[in-house]
Structure formats: C-alpha cells, structure tokens
Design a protein around this motif. Sequence first.
Motif, PDB file in Angstrom:
ATOM      1  N   SER A  89       0.848  -1.234  -0.091  1.00  0.00           N
ATOM      2  CA  SER A  89      -0.148  -0.003   0.076  1.00  0.00           C
ATOM      3  C   SER A  89       0.873   1.172  -0.087  1.00  0.00           C
ATOM      4  O   SER A  89       0.636   2.184  -0.835  1.00  0.00           O
ATOM      5  CB  SER A  89      -1.018   0.110   1.174  1.00  0.00           C
ATOM      6  N   SER A  99      -4.930  -3.681  -0.984  1.00  0.00           N
ATOM      7  CA  SER A  99      -3.756  -4.147  -0.709  1.00  0.00           C
ATOM      8  C   SER A  99      -3.616  -5.408   0.046  1.00  0.00           C
ATOM      9  O   SER A  99      -2.774  -6.464  -0.142  1.00  0.00           O
ATOM     10  CB  SER A  99      -2.820  -3.082   0.034  1.00  0.00           C
ATOM     11  N   ALA A 314      -3.842   6.004  -0.433  1.00  0.00           N
ATOM     12  CA  ALA A 314      -3.765   4.703  -0.384  1.00  0.00           C
ATOM     13  C   ALA A 314      -3.848   4.233   1.262  1.00  0.00           C
ATOM     14  O   ALA A 314      -4.173   3.016   1.837  1.00  0.00           O
ATOM     15  CB  ALA A 314      -2.537   4.230  -0.773  1.00  0.00           C
TER      16      ALA A 314
END
Length: 480
Positions: A89, A99, A314
């Motif tokens: 990630s 992820s 993310a």
Amino acid sequence: MIDARNFYINGSWVAPQAQADCSVIDPSTEEVYATISLGDQADTDAAVAAAKAALPMWRATKKDDRIAILRKILDVYNCRSAEMGAAMSKEMGAPLDLSNGIQTGIGAMHIQAFIDALDGFAFERQLRDDAPNDQIIYEPIGVCALITPWNWPMNQVTLKVIPALAAGCTMVLKPSEEAPMSSLLFAEILDEAGVPAGVFNIVNGTGVGVGTQLSGHPDVDFVSFTGSTRAGVAISKNAADTVKRVSLELGGKGANIIFADADADAVQRGAIHCFNNTGQSCNAPTRMLVERSRYDAAVKEAIATAEAQAVDTASKTGDHIGPMINQTQFDKVQSMIEVGIKEGAKLVAGGTGRPQGLNRGYFVRPTVFADCTNDMDVMRQEIFGPVLCISPFDSEEDAIEVANDTPYGLTNYVQTTDPERANRVARALKSGMVEMNGNFRSAGAPFGGFKQSGTGREGGVWGLEEYLEVKAVGGWFRDV
C-alpha cells in the motif's frame, strides 16, 4: 525514514559494493519514506555467483523436501500478511482494502497452486507405452534472473520465485526500484522459512543497470521478465548473445466485447475492472466494444460508474482507487488523455488534472472516452491508467476484427448470455486469455499472451515447466 540499503545474497543481508542511494516515494503524498541501494556489476556478480554455487545442492533435493519448504513459505507469508499489505500500500499506492485483499491474497493463492502443481508433477516419465526404453526427464534449467514490476508486486514475485524453487532452480530477484519494500519483506519470509543460502538472492537496481547485467550474464541460464514491451525487446536482444531462454510477460490492450444480450451489470463491471488498481494492470479491459443497439445506454452507464468511482489516499480503507505509481506515470496518463481529446475521441467523464480535493499525490481522474475508433492512439497504446475507451460495433465479425486489431494479445473479455456465441468468440480472439461474463480464471490457470504481449506462461503446471529443461533418453533401463 526506513534504511533498506542492504541486499540479500547467499543467505545474509549485505551492504552494497558501492554507494548508490535511491529514494522510495509514497505516491499518495509524494514524500520519501525509505532509501534503498541500486546495485552495480559487483553486486550482480556476487548474487549470481551465490546462486550458481548453491545450484548443485538445491537441484538434487527431493520433491517432497521442496514441497515442505514451499509449505513453510506459505505459513510464514500468511503470518506476515498484514505487513505485506502495508508494504505494498505504501510503496505503490494500493488502497488498504485492495492491498490487504487481492494484492496480498493472490500471492498466497499462487504459492498454494504451485504446491499443488509440484505435488502432481512427474519429473521422470516413460515416453509412451510402445516405447518402454525411452525416458523423458525434466531437470531444473539452472540459475534464473527474475525481474518484476511494481504494479502487482506479490503476484509477479510469487509467479516467478515459487516455481523456480519448486523446479530446483536457484535465482536472483530484481524487483522494481519503484516498489521494492514488499520484495525485501518477501526475502525475509524466505529466510525465515529456511530456504538454503544462495538459493534465493535479491539485488535492487534499475532495469538498465542490474536488469541488463542479469539478462546478459553468462552464468544466468534463464530470464523471466514482467514489464513493458519496450523493455522486453531490450532484454531479449541482450540475452541473445548468451543464447539463454527468456520468458516475457508484457503489455496489453484488452478488448471487452459487450453484446446486446449481456447481463445488466456488464458495463459497470467492465468499467470498474478497468479502473481497478488505478488502471495499472496489463490485463485491464481498457477497450470497451459495445453492440450498437446498447451503445448509448452503455456510455451513460460508464459515465455514471466513472463519476461514482472514489479516488483517495492509499492509507485509507474503502473501495476507492489510489494514485499512480510516480510522476512519470502520472504525466504519461495526463498526456494520453490530451492525445485522446486531440484525436477527436469524445471525453464524457474525467479528463486531465487531479480529482477535486486532492492537490498532492499522483492522483488521476477516472476518465471515459466515447465514439473512439481503433486507429486512435488511445485505442492502440497501453495507457496504464484509469482511462476507458468505448466504441460501437454492428456485428460479431466486426467486434472480433476490432478486438484482434492490436499488436497486443494478453486478455480479452466477452459479455453475452448466448453460450454458443460466447464460446465461438472466445475461440476467435487472438489472446492468451479470455474471460467471459465476469468469470475470472481459476488458481493454477496459465497467465500469458500472444503477439507483443509476450512469450511463455506463468502459473500452475505451465509456470513450473518454464523453469525446466527436457531431456530425452533412449535405451533406458526400466527394471534397474
């Protein structure tokens, strides 16, 4: 700041031979969070020498012993899956749910699939019943150079490292310098699992540096590369002087053929698949071909899907997409969107610039072009971003012709409720893989393409065979 300068060579973490620092950047923030080293010829030579020295021992191990090692690797991998998800990630911008989900889970899936393939594989077998004195023997190809990309780190690493181990080969892994942290963690996992010294080695570096040194190295017997077609051509040329085998998993420009009778979710499913992983997948269905009677409705559905697709950092959970990997890729996608506009493709969603509220990070707006023609660059070049191009077709024959009119041949997609047509079109498409009506291929299925999408296959028995040489023996003594 994480210091990850050391390489894993001959069972130990060692300092690079010369200082050549490289920053690892979080694409969500554009901030440096780790430092690795870029190897030079001395580091490459040391890693290859370690693999060469370990080869006689490892190739002589029994199949059951290699299976035991692979099972231990899987156990350790699963125990450290949270670390692996966090590493991917951070390094390549996959949102946490992605992820920790498929990005990490696909690695475990491949490891198990190769355990199953190895368990059922006969390394020695009789040629035929009527040729009792002919023996076919599969032997490890030798020292392998494994060069992997940044977009699906553990997918590609496990598709190369695990079959190499299973076959009895030794290896040097060069992961992408853009996303190296997950591969360094994978090296820790193999070390913890008890992989003998020298069997697995890792050296960070650039493609033109360590990648070139490995592909042309006289003591490397096989190169497995995943990345761009351009780089694959360069690797093939460099490897030719030493006449080593090369396996290439390269680019794609997948067509998603949606017939009028496709299920109601086909367009939305295809658009989401295109945007998944921020469009950074070689098998993404980036060309949507829609039967004309359904075309106008499909464009509206694609617009709605793009506008509903959240984009965010993310580090957050959710079903949003994250950033591009780096500034270079961000600039490329922005440039290709501008190309599409200049070519006359109709921009119906997204466009250039960052999404609203994101002023930092390599974020791209999910973009849809309609009324595309197959001579446009946006329909022919692999953009590698969340950009969907839609075009109408009038007949099955037209759809197949357009789908096949590309230098690539990785994955194509078919959406229809007519079983006979589905199978007929699948046979006609010139690609290594075809997925129909949202059905993904199963674990152990071969992954690979036709034409400029590469050579060779990864996954399952096909992936295992990539790392084996075939020896034919006549006059075999069957009863000894």
